[in-house]
Write an enzyme that holds these catalytic residues in place. Sequence first.
Site, PDB file in Angstrom:
ATOM      1  N   GLY A  30      43.539  40.761  32.656  1.00 39.30           N
ATOM      2  CA  GLY A  30      42.988  39.959  33.757  1.00 39.30           C
ATOM      3  C   GLY A  30      44.076  39.248  34.547  1.00 39.30           C
ATOM      4  NE  ARG A  71      39.719  42.899  31.468  1.00 38.83           N
ATOM      5  CZ  ARG A  71      40.422  41.823  31.112  1.00 38.83           C
ATOM      6  NH1 ARG A  71      41.306  41.904  30.157  1.00 38.83           N
ATOM      7  NH2 ARG A  71      40.205  40.677  31.714  1.00 38.83           N
ATOM      8  CG  ASP A 101      43.556  42.639  22.843  1.00 41.87           C
ATOM      9  OD1 ASP A 101      43.734  42.565  21.615  1.00 41.87           O
ATOM     10  OD2 ASP A 101      42.476  42.334  23.383  1.00 41.87           O
ATOM     11  CE  LYS A 153      47.204  38.442  31.308  1.00 38.99           C
ATOM     12  NZ  LYS A 153      46.179  39.468  31.440  1.00 38.99           N
ATOM     13  CB  THR A 154      45.683  35.126  28.994  1.00 40.53           C
ATOM     14  OG1 THR A 154      44.262  34.963  29.126  1.00 40.53           O
ATOM     15  CG2 THR A 154      46.126  34.332  27.782  1.00 40.53           C
ATOM     16  CG  ASP A 190      41.002  33.606  28.503  1.00 34.95           C
ATOM     17  OD1 ASP A 190      40.697  33.310  29.669  1.00 34.95           O
ATOM     18  OD2 ASP A 190      40.536  34.590  27.913  1.00 34.95           O
ATOM     19  CE  LYS A 221      19.588  15.284  46.724  1.00 37.66           C
ATOM     20  NZ  LYS A 221      18.827  15.377  47.932  1.00 37.66           N
ATOM     21  CG  MET A 229      37.034  33.188  33.097  1.00 36.63           C
ATOM     22  SD  MET A 229      37.813  34.068  34.445  1.00 36.63           S
ATOM     23  CE  MET A 229      36.616  35.351  34.744  1.00 36.63           C
ATOM     24  N   GLY A 230      37.081  31.708  30.360  1.00 37.13           N
ATOM     25  CA  GLY A 230      37.871  31.572  29.121  1.00 37.13           C
ATOM     26  C   GLY A 230      37.092  32.301  28.052  1.00 37.13           C
ATOM     27  NE  ARG A 231      37.579  38.856  27.004  1.00 37.04           N
ATOM     28  CZ  ARG A 231      38.841  39.087  27.350  1.00 37.04           C
ATOM     29  NH1 ARG A 231      39.817  38.600  26.629  1.00 37.04           N
ATOM     30  NH2 ARG A 231      39.119  39.809  28.395  1.00 37.04           N
ATOM     31  CD  GLU A 234      34.269  33.543  30.548  1.00 37.76           C
ATOM     32  OE1 GLU A 234      33.666  33.718  31.607  1.00 37.76           O
ATOM     33  OE2 GLU A 234      35.271  34.201  30.235  1.00 37.76           O
ATOM     34  CD  GLU A 267      35.304  30.682  41.234  1.00 35.45           C
ATOM     35  OE1 GLU A 267      35.396  31.546  40.335  1.00 35.45           O
ATOM     36  OE2 GLU A 267      34.234  30.342  41.748  1.00 35.45           O
ATOM     37  N   GLY A 268      39.765  30.982  39.899  1.00 36.98           N
ATOM     38  CA  GLY A 268      40.900  30.251  39.314  1.00 36.98           C
ATOM     39  C   GLY A 268      42.049  31.160  38.909  1.00 36.98           C
ATOM     40  NE  ARG A 269      40.498  36.841  36.714  1.00 40.17           N
ATOM     41  CZ  ARG A 269      40.082  37.957  36.150  1.00 40.17           C
ATOM     42  NH1 ARG A 269      39.965  38.025  34.832  1.00 40.17           N
ATOM     43  NH2 ARG A 269      39.759  38.996  36.874  1.00 40.17           N
TER      44      ARG A 269
HETATM   45  P1  FBP Z   1      43.003  38.320  29.945  1.00 39.43           P
HETATM   46  O1  FBP Z   1      42.805  37.927  28.520  1.00 39.43           O
HETATM   47  O2  FBP Z   1      43.257  39.756  30.126  1.00 39.43           O
HETATM   48  O3  FBP Z   1      44.042  37.466  30.616  1.00 39.43           O
HETATM   49  O4  FBP Z   1      41.660  38.037  30.756  1.00 39.43           O
HETATM   50  C1  FBP Z   1      40.955  36.865  30.554  1.00 39.43           C
HETATM   51  C2  FBP Z   1      39.709  36.764  31.409  1.00 39.43           C
HETATM   52  O5  FBP Z   1      40.014  36.176  32.653  1.00 39.43           O
HETATM   53  C3  FBP Z   1      38.625  35.984  30.665  1.00 39.43           C
HETATM   54  O6  FBP Z   1      38.774  34.617  30.868  1.00 39.43           O
HETATM   55  C4  FBP Z   1      37.366  36.577  31.228  1.00 39.43           C
HETATM   56  O7  FBP Z   1      36.280  36.460  30.329  1.00 39.43           O
HETATM   57  C5  FBP Z   1      37.732  38.021  31.414  1.00 39.43           C
HETATM   58  O8  FBP Z   1      39.128  38.038  31.649  1.00 39.43           O
HETATM   59  C6  FBP Z   1      37.025  38.676  32.576  1.00 39.43           C
HETATM   60  O9  FBP Z   1      37.342  40.016  32.572  1.00 39.43           O
HETATM   61  P2  FBP Z   1      37.205  40.963  33.844  1.00 39.43           P
HETATM   62  O10 FBP Z   1      38.336  40.628  34.774  1.00 39.43           O
HETATM   63  O11 FBP Z   1      37.380  42.322  33.270  1.00 39.43           O
HETATM   64  O12 FBP Z   1      35.877  40.719  34.467  1.00 39.43           O
END
Ligand code: FBP
Length: 540
Positions: A79, A143, A174, A200-201, A203, A240, A248-250, A309, A414-416
Amino acid sequence: IQPNNFHSLRTKYQPELPQLLQLEELDTKTETIQVNPQIREMFPFLCKEEVKAVAFQAANANENTIRAPLRIGCVLSGGQAAGGHNVIVGIYEQIKRRHPNSQLFGFLKGPIGIYSGKYEELKDDTINYFKNRGGFDMIQSGRHKIETEEQFKKSLQYCQSLKLDGLVVIGGDDSNTNACLLAEYFLKNNCQTSVVGCPKTIDGDLKNEFVEVSFGFDTACKTYSELIGNIMLDTVSSKKYYHFIRLMGRSASHIALECALLTRPTWAYIGEEVEKNKTSLTQIVTQLSDLIEKRYKQNKNHGVILVPEGLIEFIDEVKILIKEINTILAANKWEPDQVFNNILTKLTPESSKLLEFLPRSISDQLLLDRDPHGNVQVAKIETEKLLIEMVKAELERRKYGGKFSAISHYYGYEGRCAFPTKFDCDYCYSLGVNAAILIENKFTGVMSCIRDLHKSPSEWNAAGFPLVTMMDVETRKGKSVPVIKKALVDLDGPLFKFYQSNREKWAFHDYYHPVGPIQFEGDQVPPFLINGKGFEFEEV
Ligand code: FBP
């Protein structure tokens, strides 16, 4: 994409490099590190002799050193994460400083580019355009895994035909596991190409005693926190709405915790705590309904709830359900429209009841195909909507007197790819420079590590740590395989402890802390995730 004013301005920024990496000559200092014996057996070539970490130190400049041009390949894997371009820029500028005839090749669309030989030579115009810019669009990512013997063989052939001194794999846990397997394969087959990883990530879960933080995490958290802060100001203005924001964050909840520390929401769930306490879905709904009722008694019908998430995977009964679904799906092939009904007959009675109980949109999301690494695609599961529906039903059941008007949000993609924070610009550039130096010194199977990140960039340190030292053995698809373990939120660490001791106060007294947009100049706060070191938090 046409450059705009902001982009033009950012391309002029020259990332700060640690003093150490600015030196002409460096000496290496190595230190033996212990490796899990099972891992040693799995990587006989990388572990043939003692496994050593390398750190750099200043050496006397030697004017007589003759340098040869370097040829390096790089790949972005997995990602997107802000700063990836700067790793590449760092490699490029470093090898050009060493010798003007050095060359950098970018493999396209992730690891598939390596084994299918799709690459592009990167030159000044490309490098200058992407410097300090978010996204992975310079060479794109993917991926794919390098898995089969054929793919390993082809990867070796393409690296050899390009006469690469090194290959830099910019990826998460991975992808770096894969990088290590490639380094082993290259050694076994007498290939001279070194393989170096870069962490990198967004997460934040590629973290261990060697890697202080993965890049992209800082930018993602600060981007989300700006948006959360804006929502906070909106909700205290209108009073209200309850905003349920999924972040995000797997798996790990590092992003949710970091954003909670930055913005002080009404409540933030931390998946690891839910797992430890075996909190059920019903208990979560009860807790949230209690909180909403209590706030109503204080005349508050608004709030901001953060939902990681990965939460869904940490809830005990859902975790069991997902595990059962994974096993059943691996053993059966059904037409998409038959999956739901067929799977109900094969699940245990508890899981089958849960799958039927969940709104159909959620159960369909749980049944989606897994990603190439076997992960549930939590980015597609709308847990925030599930919680809103269930809390609404519970409040109705309680004949709650207040108003519950909830709005759902998902802050993910939007954060990546935002413009990287100054921290990520400098950090990534240094990671790239360091990777090139590791390759020049012929280290392979190591991760480029920049350390002491709580200090100013000029004081950062550089090292290379063997990937095998970061590995554990896990059973996947019935086979023992090496993997770099994901770091989860440490429930005994200072960050969670701080949140835990403040959250009741934040829950009922609206200590919202809108942080505003990312600032690229002036004082910078590095991510709290580099915890322990330099972590000071103002009590409120
Ligand atoms: P990486 O571990 O490859 O950096 O990706 C993390 C991530 O951004 C997660 O936070 C998210 O759940 C997932 O990738 C989304 O995957 P995709 O880009 O395939 O929709």
